[in-house]
Scaffold this motif. Structure first.
Motif, PDB file in Angstrom:
ATOM      1  N   VAL A 229       1.042 -19.250 -10.199  1.00  0.00           N
ATOM      2  CA  VAL A 229      -0.368 -19.142 -10.454  1.00  0.00           C
ATOM      3  C   VAL A 229      -0.985 -20.351  -9.827  1.00  0.00           C
ATOM      4  N   GLU A 230      -0.528 -21.711  -9.645  1.00  0.00           N
ATOM      5  CA  GLU A 230      -1.282 -22.468  -8.883  1.00  0.00           C
ATOM      6  C   GLU A 230      -1.106 -22.376  -7.337  1.00  0.00           C
ATOM      7  N   TRP A 231      -0.107 -21.736  -6.977  1.00  0.00           N
ATOM      8  CA  TRP A 231       0.169 -21.341  -5.611  1.00  0.00           C
ATOM      9  C   TRP A 231      -1.102 -20.365  -5.136  1.00  0.00           C
ATOM     10  N   LEU A 232      -1.330 -19.291  -6.204  1.00  0.00           N
ATOM     11  CA  LEU A 232      -2.378 -18.247  -5.967  1.00  0.00           C
ATOM     12  C   LEU A 232      -3.560 -19.029  -5.975  1.00  0.00           C
ATOM     13  N   ARG A 233      -3.917 -19.846  -6.809  1.00  0.00           N
ATOM     14  CA  ARG A 233      -5.167 -20.533  -6.881  1.00  0.00           C
ATOM     15  C   ARG A 233      -5.395 -21.348  -5.744  1.00  0.00           C
ATOM     16  N   ALA A 234      -4.488 -21.669  -4.931  1.00  0.00           N
ATOM     17  CA  ALA A 234      -4.766 -22.632  -3.595  1.00  0.00           C
ATOM     18  C   ALA A 234      -5.199 -21.633  -2.593  1.00  0.00           C
ATOM     19  N   ILE A 235      -5.154 -20.025  -2.804  1.00  0.00           N
ATOM     20  CA  ILE A 235      -5.447 -19.468  -1.772  1.00  0.00           C
ATOM     21  C   ILE A 235      -6.857 -19.053  -1.637  1.00  0.00           C
ATOM     22  N   PRO A 236      -7.731 -19.494  -0.490  1.00  0.00           N
ATOM     23  CA  PRO A 236      -8.760 -19.459  -0.349  1.00  0.00           C
ATOM     24  C   PRO A 236      -9.323 -17.860  -0.681  1.00  0.00           C
ATOM     25  N   GLY A 237     -10.621 -17.964  -1.435  1.00  0.00           N
ATOM     26  CA  GLY A 237     -11.561 -16.724  -1.467  1.00  0.00           C
ATOM     27  C   GLY A 237     -11.058 -16.160  -2.844  1.00  0.00           C
ATOM     28  N   ILE A 238     -10.067 -16.406  -3.627  1.00  0.00           N
ATOM     29  CA  ILE A 238      -9.474 -15.866  -4.939  1.00  0.00           C
ATOM     30  C   ILE A 238     -10.374 -16.434  -5.965  1.00  0.00           C
ATOM     31  N   HIS A 239     -11.060 -15.470  -6.489  1.00  0.00           N
ATOM     32  CA  HIS A 239     -12.270 -15.681  -7.498  1.00  0.00           C
ATOM     33  C   HIS A 239     -11.521 -15.596  -8.818  1.00  0.00           C
ATOM     34  N   THR A 240     -10.758 -14.639  -9.098  1.00  0.00           N
ATOM     35  CA  THR A 240     -10.216 -14.323 -10.657  1.00  0.00           C
ATOM     36  C   THR A 240      -8.859 -14.059 -10.601  1.00  0.00           C
ATOM     37  N   ILE A 241      -7.922 -14.638 -11.468  1.00  0.00           N
ATOM     38  CA  ILE A 241      -6.679 -14.317 -11.751  1.00  0.00           C
ATOM     39  C   ILE A 241      -6.355 -14.065 -13.088  1.00  0.00           C
ATOM     40  N   HIS A 242      -5.883 -12.679 -13.448  1.00  0.00           N
ATOM     41  CA  HIS A 242      -5.471 -12.309 -14.818  1.00  0.00           C
ATOM     42  C   HIS A 242      -4.157 -11.955 -15.044  1.00  0.00           C
ATOM     43  N   SER A 243      -3.331 -12.692 -15.898  1.00  0.00           N
ATOM     44  CA  SER A 243      -2.001 -12.342 -15.853  1.00  0.00           C
ATOM     45  C   SER A 243      -1.640 -11.572 -17.305  1.00  0.00           C
ATOM     46  N   ASN A 244      -0.849 -10.585 -17.193  1.00  0.00           N
ATOM     47  CA  ASN A 244      -0.472  -9.854 -18.424  1.00  0.00           C
ATOM     48  C   ASN A 244       1.214  -9.991 -18.436  1.00  0.00           C
ATOM     49  N   LEU A 245       1.855 -10.644 -19.182  1.00  0.00           N
ATOM     50  CA  LEU A 245       3.277 -10.928 -19.500  1.00  0.00           C
ATOM     51  C   LEU A 245       3.662  -9.814 -19.977  1.00  0.00           C
ATOM     52  N   ALA A 246       4.947  -9.456 -19.569  1.00  0.00           N
ATOM     53  CA  ALA A 246       5.658  -8.226 -20.207  1.00  0.00           C
ATOM     54  C   ALA A 246       6.457  -8.765 -21.445  1.00  0.00           C
ATOM     55  N   LEU A 247       6.245  -8.211 -22.709  1.00  0.00           N
ATOM     56  CA  LEU A 247       6.884  -8.802 -23.722  1.00  0.00           C
ATOM     57  C   LEU A 247       8.253  -7.822 -24.053  1.00  0.00           C
ATOM     58  N   LYS A 248       7.952  -6.697 -23.701  1.00  0.00           N
ATOM     59  CA  LYS A 248       9.299  -5.772 -23.898  1.00  0.00           C
ATOM     60  C   LYS A 248       9.535  -4.786 -22.834  1.00  0.00           C
ATOM     61  N   GLU A 249      10.558  -4.397 -22.105  1.00  0.00           N
ATOM     62  CA  GLU A 249      10.619  -3.713 -21.248  1.00  0.00           C
ATOM     63  C   GLU A 249      11.198  -2.326 -21.897  1.00  0.00           C
ATOM     64  N   VAL A 250      10.228  -1.352 -21.661  1.00  0.00           N
ATOM     65  CA  VAL A 250      10.476   0.014 -22.358  1.00  0.00           C
ATOM     66  C   VAL A 250      11.255   1.031 -21.185  1.00  0.00           C
ATOM     67  N   LYS A 251      10.720   0.995 -19.960  1.00  0.00           N
ATOM     68  CA  LYS A 251      11.250   1.758 -19.056  1.00  0.00           C
ATOM     69  C   LYS A 251      10.955   1.042 -17.740  1.00  0.00           C
ATOM     70  N   ALA A 252      12.157   0.998 -16.852  1.00  0.00           N
ATOM     71  CA  ALA A 252      11.975   0.316 -15.623  1.00  0.00           C
ATOM     72  C   ALA A 252      12.867   1.238 -14.564  1.00  0.00           C
ATOM     73  N   ASP A 253      12.218   2.338 -14.090  1.00  0.00           N
ATOM     74  CA  ASP A 253      12.979   3.136 -13.221  1.00  0.00           C
ATOM     75  C   ASP A 253      12.034   3.581 -12.011  1.00  0.00           C
ATOM     76  N   TYR A 254      12.505   3.244 -10.921  1.00  0.00           N
ATOM     77  CA  TYR A 254      11.610   3.398  -9.882  1.00  0.00           C
ATOM     78  C   TYR A 254      12.076   4.920  -8.805  1.00  0.00           C
ATOM     79  N   ARG A 255      12.737   5.701  -9.622  1.00  0.00           N
ATOM     80  CA  ARG A 255      13.120   6.901  -9.051  1.00  0.00           C
ATOM     81  C   ARG A 255      12.144   7.886  -9.019  1.00  0.00           C
ATOM     82  N   LEU A 256      11.687   8.666  -7.885  1.00  0.00           N
ATOM     83  CA  LEU A 256      10.610   9.583  -7.910  1.00  0.00           C
ATOM     84  C   LEU A 256      11.161  10.955  -8.478  1.00  0.00           C
ATOM     85  N   PRO A 257      10.127  11.687  -9.266  1.00  0.00           N
ATOM     86  CA  PRO A 257      10.553  12.756  -9.646  1.00  0.00           C
ATOM     87  C   PRO A 257      10.685  13.913  -8.628  1.00  0.00           C
ATOM     88  N   LEU A 258      11.845  14.316  -8.159  1.00  0.00           N
ATOM     89  CA  LEU A 258      11.963  15.479  -7.036  1.00  0.00           C
ATOM     90  C   LEU A 258      12.498  16.619  -7.900  1.00  0.00           C
TER      91      LEU A 258
END
Length: 158
Positions: free
Chosen positions: A129-158
């Protein structure tokens, strides 16, 4: 104007090949051919065509991030101070090369970009986040931390 269906050029066998290699990218061509009841040479030709035509962009293994010590998974939305400045293009170049950023999308809504980020712990994430803050022009940064992984699948529906 009706949009063309990009899968219209694919037959049922092509779609079956895509489903199988998406499920298991380590399948050999003979194994794939056997699953599809094809001989090896036509199966190889179809697979090669799907690769050459860009339907298959590459192969990778799905790794367990926690077993690798990447316990923090964060959704990060950020906005730039003004629209139409050159800073977002520079930002895009930076995040493409940052290993902690798994995905980055320019989005609609309250934010300009949405990132998926991994870190080993909260201190490591804080450094990101500190690295992000150092990037010129960024006005706002919002973080949402994942508490539980319910599904993590990147396969496409074919």
């Amino acid at each position: 104007m009706k949009k063309e269906n990009p899968t219209a050029a694919l037959d049922d066998t092509d779609l079956a090949i895509l489903r199988h290699v998406q499920q298991d990218g380590a399948l050999s061509t003979p194994q794939l051919a056997e699953r599809l009841a094809l001989s090896v040479t036509p199966c190889w030709r179809r697979l090669k065509r799907l690769q050459d035509d860009g339907y298959i962009r590459g192969y990778q293994a799905n790794l367990d991030r926690r077993r690798l010590g990447l316990d923090v998974f964060a959704y990060v939305s950020l906005s730039f101070a003004s629209v139409g400045n050159p800073q977002p293009a520079a930002f895009e170049a930076l995040v493409r090369d940052h290993a902690q950023v798994l995905t980055c999308h320019k989005v609609t809504g309250n934010a300009d970009y949405m990132l998926l980020v991994v870190a080993s712990n909260l201190d490591h994430y804080s450094q990101f986040v500190e690295w992000l803050r150092a990037i010129p022009g960024i006005h706002t940064i919002h973080s949402n931390l994942a508490l539980k992984e319910v599904k993590a699948d990147y396969r496409l529906p074919l």
